[in-house]
Scaffold this motif. Sequence first.
Motif, PDB file in Angstrom:
ATOM      1  N   LEU A  85       0.823  -1.207   0.000  1.00 40.56           N
ATOM      2  CA  LEU A  85       0.000   0.000   0.000  1.00 40.56           C
ATOM      3  C   LEU A  85       0.860   1.262   0.000  1.00 40.56           C
ATOM      4  CD1 LEU A  85      -2.871  -0.962   2.485  1.00 40.56           C
ATOM      5  CD2 LEU A  85      -3.002  -0.745  -0.002  1.00 40.56           C
ATOM      6  N   GLY A  86       1.965   1.232   0.760  1.00 41.44           N
ATOM      7  CA  GLY A  86       2.858   2.381   0.790  1.00 41.44           C
ATOM      8  C   GLY A  86       3.439   2.688  -0.573  1.00 41.44           C
ATOM      9  N   LEU A  87       3.823   1.645  -1.302  1.00 41.65           N
ATOM     10  CA  LEU A  87       4.369   1.830  -2.647  1.00 41.65           C
ATOM     11  C   LEU A  87       3.298   2.344  -3.598  1.00 41.65           C
ATOM     12  CD1 LEU A  87       6.969   1.505  -4.236  1.00 41.65           C
ATOM     13  CD2 LEU A  87       6.309  -0.854  -4.744  1.00 41.65           C
ATOM     14  N   LEU A  88       2.085   1.821  -3.460  1.00 42.69           N
ATOM     15  CA  LEU A  88       0.973   2.275  -4.298  1.00 42.69           C
ATOM     16  C   LEU A  88       0.678   3.755  -4.054  1.00 42.69           C
ATOM     17  CD1 LEU A  88      -1.358   1.672  -6.266  1.00 42.69           C
ATOM     18  CD2 LEU A  88      -2.733   0.970  -4.293  1.00 42.69           C
ATOM     19  N   PHE A  89       0.586   4.143  -2.783  1.00 42.09           N
ATOM     20  CA  PHE A  89       0.334   5.556  -2.462  1.00 42.09           C
ATOM     21  C   PHE A  89       1.456   6.452  -2.969  1.00 42.09           C
ATOM     22  CE2 PHE A  89      -2.155   4.134   1.550  1.00 42.09           C
ATOM     23  CZ  PHE A  89      -3.245   3.828   0.747  1.00 42.09           C
ATOM     24  N   ALA A  90       2.691   5.987  -2.873  1.00 41.04           N
ATOM     25  CA  ALA A  90       3.839   6.787  -3.305  1.00 41.04           C
ATOM     26  C   ALA A  90       3.791   7.043  -4.805  1.00 41.04           C
ATOM     27  CB  ALA A  90       5.143   6.082  -2.926  1.00 41.04           C
ATOM     28  N   VAL A  91       3.430   6.017  -5.575  1.00 39.29           N
ATOM     29  CA  VAL A  91       3.336   6.179  -7.030  1.00 39.29           C
ATOM     30  C   VAL A  91       2.234   7.179  -7.384  1.00 39.29           C
ATOM     31  CG1 VAL A  91       2.761   4.997  -9.184  1.00 39.29           C
ATOM     32  CG2 VAL A  91       4.275   3.893  -7.526  1.00 39.29           C
ATOM     33  N   ILE A  92       1.111   7.104  -6.675  1.00 46.84           N
ATOM     34  CA  ILE A  92       0.000   8.026  -6.940  1.00 46.84           C
ATOM     35  C   ILE A  92       0.389   9.459  -6.567  1.00 46.84           C
ATOM     36  CG2 ILE A  92      -2.358   8.645  -6.270  1.00 46.84           C
ATOM     37  CD1 ILE A  92      -2.864   5.627  -5.864  1.00 46.84           C
ATOM     38  N   LEU A  93       1.036   9.616  -5.424  1.00 46.85           N
ATOM     39  CA  LEU A  93       1.377  10.952  -4.929  1.00 46.85           C
ATOM     40  C   LEU A  93       2.587  11.553  -5.623  1.00 46.85           C
ATOM     41  CD1 LEU A  93       0.874  10.368  -1.096  1.00 46.85           C
ATOM     42  CD2 LEU A  93      -0.636  11.600  -2.650  1.00 46.85           C
ATOM     43  N   ARG A  95       2.832  12.342  -8.619  1.00 48.78           N
ATOM     44  CA  ARG A  95       2.381  13.378  -9.543  1.00 48.78           C
ATOM     45  C   ARG A  95       2.070  14.655  -8.761  1.00 48.78           C
ATOM     46  NH1 ARG A  95      -1.783   9.487 -12.999  1.00 48.78           N
ATOM     47  NH2 ARG A  95      -0.185   7.988 -13.674  1.00 48.78           N
ATOM     48  N   ARG A  96       2.657  15.735  -9.143  1.00 46.78           N
ATOM     49  CA  ARG A  96       2.521  16.984  -8.406  1.00 46.78           C
ATOM     50  C   ARG A  96       1.204  17.684  -8.702  1.00 46.78           C
ATOM     51  NH1 ARG A  96       8.593  19.669  -9.065  1.00 46.78           N
ATOM     52  NH2 ARG A  96       9.738  17.955  -8.031  1.00 46.78           N
ATOM     53  N   SER A  97       0.493  18.014  -7.632  1.00 45.76           N
ATOM     54  CA  SER A  97      -0.739  18.792  -7.723  1.00 45.76           C
ATOM     55  C   SER A  97      -1.075  19.303  -6.330  1.00 45.76           C
ATOM     56  CB  SER A  97      -1.892  17.938  -8.272  1.00 45.76           C
ATOM     57  OG  SER A  97      -2.258  16.939  -7.332  1.00 45.76           O
ATOM     58  N   VAL A  98      -2.075  20.161  -6.248  1.00 44.05           N
ATOM     59  CA  VAL A  98      -2.482  20.694  -4.950  1.00 44.05           C
ATOM     60  C   VAL A  98      -3.020  19.577  -4.065  1.00 44.05           C
ATOM     61  CG1 VAL A  98      -4.033  22.284  -3.782  1.00 44.05           C
ATOM     62  CG2 VAL A  98      -2.981  22.950  -5.950  1.00 44.05           C
ATOM     63  N   ALA A 103      -2.520  15.734   0.506  1.00 42.93           N
ATOM     64  CA  ALA A 103      -2.525  14.318   0.911  1.00 42.93           C
ATOM     65  C   ALA A 103      -1.251  13.950   1.662  1.00 42.93           C
ATOM     66  CB  ALA A 103      -2.695  13.429  -0.322  1.00 42.93           C
ATOM     67  N   LYS A 104      -0.121  14.512   1.252  1.00 47.49           N
ATOM     68  CA  LYS A 104       1.146  14.220   1.927  1.00 47.49           C
ATOM     69  C   LYS A 104       1.115  14.665   3.382  1.00 47.49           C
ATOM     70  CE  LYS A 104       3.834  14.673  -2.325  1.00 47.49           C
ATOM     71  NZ  LYS A 104       4.813  15.513  -3.064  1.00 47.49           N
ATOM     72  N   VAL A 105       0.467  15.806   3.629  1.00 41.76           N
ATOM     73  CA  VAL A 105       0.353  16.297   5.005  1.00 41.76           C
ATOM     74  C   VAL A 105      -0.585  15.403   5.814  1.00 41.76           C
ATOM     75  CG1 VAL A 105      -0.354  18.232   6.456  1.00 41.76           C
ATOM     76  CG2 VAL A 105       0.817  18.663   4.283  1.00 41.76           C
ATOM     77  N   VAL A 106      -1.697  15.013   5.207  1.00 40.96           N
ATOM     78  CA  VAL A 106      -2.697  14.192   5.897  1.00 40.96           C
ATOM     79  C   VAL A 106      -2.142  12.801   6.205  1.00 40.96           C
ATOM     80  CG1 VAL A 106      -4.971  13.118   5.666  1.00 40.96           C
ATOM     81  CG2 VAL A 106      -4.615  15.468   4.878  1.00 40.96           C
ATOM     82  N   LEU A 107      -1.275  12.292   5.332  1.00 36.73           N
ATOM     83  CA  LEU A 107      -0.737  10.943   5.508  1.00 36.73           C
ATOM     84  C   LEU A 107       0.066  10.780   6.785  1.00 36.73           C
ATOM     85  CD1 LEU A 107       0.385   9.875   1.910  1.00 36.73           C
ATOM     86  CD2 LEU A 107      -1.368   8.806   3.316  1.00 36.73           C
ATOM     87  N   VAL A 108       0.592  11.861   7.313  1.00 41.20           N
ATOM     88  CA  VAL A 108       1.393  11.773   8.535  1.00 41.20           C
ATOM     89  C   VAL A 108       0.509  11.493   9.750  1.00 41.20           C
ATOM     90  CG1 VAL A 108       3.039  12.987  10.012  1.00 41.20           C
ATOM     91  CG2 VAL A 108       3.084  13.354   7.536  1.00 41.20           C
ATOM     92  N   LEU A 180      11.568   7.592  -4.739  1.00 44.07           N
ATOM     93  CA  LEU A 180      11.177   7.805  -6.136  1.00 44.07           C
ATOM     94  C   LEU A 180      11.685   9.141  -6.661  1.00 44.07           C
ATOM     95  CD1 LEU A 180       7.494   6.464  -6.029  1.00 44.07           C
ATOM     96  CD2 LEU A 180       9.456   5.379  -7.134  1.00 44.07           C
ATOM     97  N   GLY A 181      11.766  10.116  -5.753  1.00 43.43           N
ATOM     98  CA  GLY A 181      12.231  11.444  -6.163  1.00 43.43           C
ATOM     99  C   GLY A 181      13.707  11.480  -6.522  1.00 43.43           C
TER     100      GLY A 181
END
Length: 293
Positions: A85-93, A95-98, A103-108, A180-181
Amino acid sequence: MQRGRVTRYFLIGPTLFVVFAVSLYPMIFAFITSFRDWRLARSLSPEEFVGFENYTRAFLDENFLNSFWVTMRYVVLSVSLSIILGLLFAVILQRRSVLTSIAKVVLVLPFAVAPALRGLTWRFMLNPQYGAYDKLIDTLLPFMADIQWLSEPFWALLMMASTEVWGWSSLVSLMFLGALGTINPEVTEAAALDGANEWQTFWRVTIPMIAPIILLVTLLRIIFSLKVFDQVVTLTGGGPGNSTETLNYFVYKAGFRFYDFGYASALGYILVAILFIAAFFYVRMLLGGEQDA
């Protein structure tokens, strides 16, 4: 110079004393106790020396062996789901957007929730009478409406692992997002020019390049999963029966329910040995990665 050295020792002295008092001394005392017979119902102090009897007793104890295999199943479930799931979320996130920034903040937030609170929350949410998770699953998956989540061994263990996945997959995704970055876009562009589709690029280019990070995160998750205790206490209590009784919880029961401190100390050091093996590989990978860098 001599005066400066004395000053340094004077300043760190209180810290060293606290570390010794609350950590090192109890570990030494527990190690010595693991070789002695000490049942609080019989004596207020350790009794005779019994050698490795407490350790051999553990490997002949069906309840200990059960807790060992329960812990292994729990580790496999929680670690594998967290990584996937972590890898899946990372691939989705990636892509840069608002929305991804939010979502990155909420994930913490899930990781910030205390493990004991996770267990209590999920226990409330899975209640068949008023639990929100139970109602949601019944609505979306009617064929699972009759499942008693915390009353059946398989589902109880899965739900206990899910609390850990819910708390950790978000942090794992942020770790993978950082990995990934670091990948040079020219590498993926070259793969695309060679005719590779997105799945082939991900599986044959991206995964091998972040494989060391995946292994490091996996070992870290294994170490934390082996120590699981809070969710057992607050979510399942080791039940139904002893189907969710992990090693850490079994050590707790031996020491603070049955007051068999000699046996509990031996069990604790067996758990420490398992954690040491996992930590050894983790530190070795970590140091190896630094040397490569």
